[in-house]
Structures are given as C-alpha cells and as structure tokens.
Design an enzyme around this catalytic site. Sequence first.
Site, mmCIF file in Angstrom:
data_model
loop_
_atom_site.group_PDB
_atom_site.id
_atom_site.type_symbol
_atom_site.label_atom_id
_atom_site.label_comp_id
_atom_site.label_asym_id
_atom_site.label_seq_id
_atom_site.Cartn_x
_atom_site.Cartn_y
_atom_site.Cartn_z
ATOM 1 N N ASP A 61 0.385 -1.350 0.105
ATOM 2 C CA ASP A 61 -0.033 -0.233 -0.148
ATOM 3 C C ASP A 61 0.636 1.385 0.324
ATOM 4 O O ASP A 61 0.353 2.501 0.662
ATOM 5 C CB ASP A 61 -1.401 0.439 1.357
ATOM 6 C CG ASP A 61 -0.201 0.881 2.562
ATOM 7 O OD1 ASP A 61 1.064 0.249 2.935
ATOM 8 O OD2 ASP A 61 -0.753 0.296 3.925
ATOM 9 N N GLU A 62 2.008 1.508 -0.953
ATOM 10 C CA GLU A 62 2.900 1.930 -0.766
ATOM 11 C C GLU A 62 3.454 2.410 -1.220
ATOM 12 O O GLU A 62 4.427 1.569 -2.387
ATOM 13 C CB GLU A 62 3.915 2.363 0.845
ATOM 14 C CG GLU A 62 3.809 3.420 1.829
ATOM 15 C CD GLU A 62 5.163 2.526 2.738
ATOM 16 O OE1 GLU A 62 4.906 3.382 3.733
ATOM 17 O OE2 GLU A 62 5.533 1.940 2.712
#
Length: 402
Positions: A95-96
């Site tokens: 998620d990054e």
Amino acid sequence: MDAFFVSVEELFDPSLKGKAVVVGGQRDERGVVAAASYEARKYGVHSAMPLRTAAKLCPHAIFVDGHRHRYLEYSEKVHGVLTTFSPLVEMASIDEAYLDMTGTERLHGPALSAAHRLHHKIKSETQLNCSIGMGSSRLVAKVASAKAKPHGILWVIPGQEARFLAPLDVRDIPGVGKVTEQSLLKLGIQRVGDLSRFDDEFLEEHFGKWGLALAGKSRGEDAGGWFVNEVGADIGAKSISHEHTYNQDTADVDQLESTLMRLSEMVGRRLREQGLHARTIQLKLRYKDFTTITRAHCLPAPTQLDTEIFEQIRSLFHKNWRKGAQVRLLGVHAASFENPNSQGNLLEDGRRKRWQQALSAADHLRDKFGESSVSLATGLGGTFRERTHENPVGLPGKKKPA
DNA sequence: TCTGGGGTCCTAGGACCC
DNA sequence: TCTGGGGTCCTAGGACCC
C-alpha cells in the site's frame, strides 16, 4: 494508502463504513490487528496489537478476516494509476509507493498540481483514499505522507528538510523502532533535532553503521545503505516463506509433520511460479512459551521441489524439536536463490525432471479446483490427513488410504 | 494485553581457504 | 611452537517494516 485493508473491506461491505473496524481475524483468535479504521483507532486500537487486546479496548468493533488477494488486486489498480504519472514507480509495499517525478513537469506541470491530480485520480479509479508526501528524498517524502494522513498532501520545500524533521519524534524516522528509540532516549535524544546536533562520529561509535545512517536521516538524506537504489529499480524477492501459528499449541508429531508438508508445498509452489531455485532451506519453530529458534540447511544444489524442501525441513525438525514439547508455530523459509546448474548425474536429473512435471501438473490442478485438491502424501504409516476448506492445515481428521 | 505472516537488512562467530 | 591477515560461506538471531 489510508487504512488500506479497512478501506478495501468497506468496498466489499459498505455497511462497515464509518464504524470501528478491525481487520486481521476474529476477536477471540490468536493473531494481531493488520489494520484498524480511524473510528477504532480512537479507542487505542492500532496495527500489530493482539486481537484480544483490541476486543477489550473496543468491544463494539467489527472484526473482519483479512483477504490478501483483494488487497493485491487493489494494489495492482493503484499501481496502474501511478504509472500514468511517472515511469519510475516503486511499490515499497502493498500500500505504499515512491514516484520519481523528476523531469515530468512538461507532461504534468508543477509537482504540487500533479500531486493533486494524482490524489483525485486514485480516488476516482479505485474509490480509495491516499495521502501524498513530496520531498527531495524518499525519507522526507515518506515522513511527509505520514504527516499528511488522512487523505492529505504535504510538500516539503527543498532546503527545508531539516527544519521539517527537527520537531518530530525520533520514532517518526522509518527504521527507528522501540529498541532504537530507547537507546536514543538514554543519550537524551528524543527529537530528530536532538539527533542532528550529534556528530556522525559519535553516532557511529554508539550504533555502528546504523548510527551513520541515522545521522544522515536526521538531515533528510536517504544515504546509509537503506535507500540507495534508484526509484523503480525493483529487485526480485530474496526469500520466500510460509508459517503457521496453531490456534491451540500441539505436540502431535503427525499434525506437526503434516503442517510442515503443507508449508513446504506452499513454498515450492511459489518458487516454481517465480522460476526460482533456493539453496538454503530454513525451519522456524516456536514453542508454547514463545521461545523461537531457526535452523537452516544449505543444499549442494538449488531446488524448487516440494519433496526436497520437505525432506530437509523434516530432518531439521526432528534434529531440533524437543520431543513432546508443545509447539505454537512452524515456518518454512527458502533463500539464497541461484540458477540451477544441471551438472549432477543423469539419473538424478531424470528423477528431478519427472518430479518437476508432476508438480506443475499439481499446480495446474490447484489453479482449477482449489488449493486442497492435490497434496503429496506425507508417508506417515501410509495415511495422510485430509485437508478441507474448514481444515486448511490438515489438523487431525478422518484418515484415508494413501 | 499475550503476542500473525511475509519480508529486508545487519551483526557476529566459526569453518575454511590462500 | 604457538602463531597473520584477508576473504568467503554458512548459520543464528534480532530489529524493523507493512
């Protein structure tokens, strides 16, 4: 991404919106919080906290099992949007991501307006919120995005890095955890600004190589061995592992071996999927009292075969398990990836090739009919444990002829 | 409070080699 | 007769991240 796992679950079940939600398992299960909604966080719930603790802090929270494939699917969608903004995209985790926006002005205009459009596009294409940090290094961008949450944008103007970081807690520096924080506190260092006042030599004396990296980080630099690659220079995996924690500790050899077989199969399958061959096979063993050991063995030639992995794991297990001791967790880990140099003897090669074919056939069947459709017998007294959807790790059940 | 699962990187000691 | 220095590989453990 903001509260990524929770936000994805909300897309699948909109009734979760606005409520205290904990993703990672049920309230009475062994496990930890993978993600908590902002509502749940108000009660002190945060990721890595035991589920049972979260249930006590926030009794009205809704507990949801994690769905990794859903998160991977949405991670891929996000990645798709990012690549329309820069060719240099690096997924740092599920998620990054880091984007190198150098030289994209002609196409996207000033970076700040590009950030606003990216913010919008992520929302419209994935229905998910994200936060964006902008800076002259990955460290600054990452810290800025953390400070921009939820759903914000924060730009640290070049030249202002040290000023931005100085008032922050050392714990805000990625890589500084509980232990480092305590060591720094003993030296009277609490904020990043305190850290930047010590010279590099002093920090190197106290923390070695890591101290030097810390000194750089306090000034907003990536240097120090952690972030030295170009953005987008994505490197393949260095290890593949699977582990399982029992809901009830066990000392039943059949059950333990059955789990090791299953984990070996999972690791072997992923090696084949990624075309990798591992030379180091490692067992992880955690007892009831949480003491944990790892025991590794280096093979003469790299492998991707379930049978060879299991053979090593099984022998490592029996050499190291305190017989009769209750086991909490088992893990199988493969590393030291190398190209297979097929200069063994021809007989062995033929045998390996046939296994290879059998296993890729099994992989296909699993794709078609589900994970539990095929398994290698563990060879325990000519029986194996039936694995079903409800019993995915082969807990003792009715026996079938092998 | 009773601690998941999947990773990365670093340290340190011992074996072994030249 | 009691010992160097440099290098690589292997193994175990630990901090940290999401």
